[in-house]
Design an enzyme around this catalytic site. Sequence first.
Site, PDB file in Angstrom:
ATOM      1  N   PRO A   1       1.602   5.196  11.641  1.00 49.19           N
ATOM      2  CG  PRO A   1       1.774   6.818  12.798  1.00 49.19           C
ATOM      3  CD  PRO A   1       0.464   6.199  12.197  1.00 49.19           C
ATOM      4  N   GLY A   2       3.403   4.014  12.786  1.00 51.26           N
ATOM      5  CA  GLY A   2       5.069   3.031  13.315  1.00 51.26           C
ATOM      6  C   GLY A   2       5.696   1.789  12.424  1.00 51.26           C
TER       7      GLY A   2
ATOM      8  CD  GLU B   1     -14.635  -2.078  -4.378  1.00 52.27           C
ATOM      9  OE1 GLU B   1     -15.571  -1.752  -5.379  1.00 52.27           O
ATOM     10  OE2 GLU B   1     -14.114  -1.439  -3.716  1.00 52.27           O
TER      11      GLU B   1
ATOM     12  CD  GLU C   1     -11.709   4.101  -4.935  1.00 48.59           C
ATOM     13  OE1 GLU C   1     -12.973   3.601  -5.308  1.00 48.59           O
ATOM     14  OE2 GLU C   1     -10.583   4.151  -6.102  1.00 48.59           O
TER      15      GLU C   1
ATOM     16  NE  ARG D   1     -13.296  -1.664   3.815  1.00 45.33           N
ATOM     17  CZ  ARG D   1     -12.660  -1.829   2.294  1.00 45.33           C
ATOM     18  NH1 ARG D   1     -12.117  -1.979   2.275  1.00 45.33           N
ATOM     19  NH2 ARG D   1     -12.812  -0.429   2.514  1.00 45.33           N
TER      20      ARG D   1
ATOM     21  CB  ALA E   1     -12.127   5.303   1.268  1.00 45.81           C
TER      22      ALA E   1
ATOM     23  CD  GLU F   1     -15.189   2.586  -2.485  1.00 40.16           C
ATOM     24  OE1 GLU F   1     -15.741   2.881  -1.741  1.00 40.16           O
ATOM     25  OE2 GLU F   1     -14.595   1.535  -2.285  1.00 40.16           O
TER      26      GLU F   1
ATOM     27  NE  ARG G   1      11.687   0.461  15.336  1.00 33.63           N
ATOM     28  CZ  ARG G   1      11.895  -0.249  16.821  1.00 33.63           C
ATOM     29  NH1 ARG G   1      12.538  -1.301  16.426  1.00 33.63           N
ATOM     30  NH2 ARG G   1      12.215  -0.265  17.860  1.00 33.63           N
TER      31      ARG G   1
END
Length: 216
Positions: free
Chosen positions: A131-132, A159, A109, A80, A92, A113, A53
């Site tokens: 989580p994978g 930003e 933050e 993004r 965040a 921001e 993995r």
Amino acid sequence: MTDHPELKYGEDLQDRPESWPVSESEIVHATGRVIAVRRDQVVPPSGGEPFVRDVVEHPGAVGVVALDENERMLLVRQYRHPVGYRLLEPPAGLLDIQGEDYRVAAERELWEEAAAKAADWRVLVDAFTSPGVTNEAVRIFLARQLSASDEVYDRLHEEADMETVFAPLADVVKAVLAGDLHNPVLVMGALAAWTALHGDGFSALRPADAPWPAKD
């Protein structure tokens, strides 16, 4: 569908820490910035065949659902690049300062921001983002009793041109369910805040310094 166990809150309705043996591990890619990619050969404890993995190592992050006295959510609109969208998001950021308290990181933050501060802080929700593939964990705080900061942070890169807006929490939830808003911290945070508001209330949320087993 009656032969499956039923789990209930306060009994066994919780995630369990578990770590399977790793026979080999190596860093196959290090950016020197935020992430690295680790390749593990995992050995199932049941005796099954080992498997490989790739894990994206990530320092973790915090997010802030900041609500004013009218239950409006403070949001920033930020470009993004990986997804090719300008997203509406809660303030965040990364836990990239070694040893920094999680609430302090969230306060930082919110200031950086949105040029804002809050007097009331609580833990809203903790999550693994994917989580994978990554060990990234995020803690989302609820911040209330907002006020403007005395200083403004000098923002850079994507930003630099962020727009700061307010939106009614009820409208944010509607937009999430309509598929109009996609940022995961916003989705999780808005739905959790709405659930708390119309459930046991914000006073029932965990304190801002509550343990965070995924990171502690």
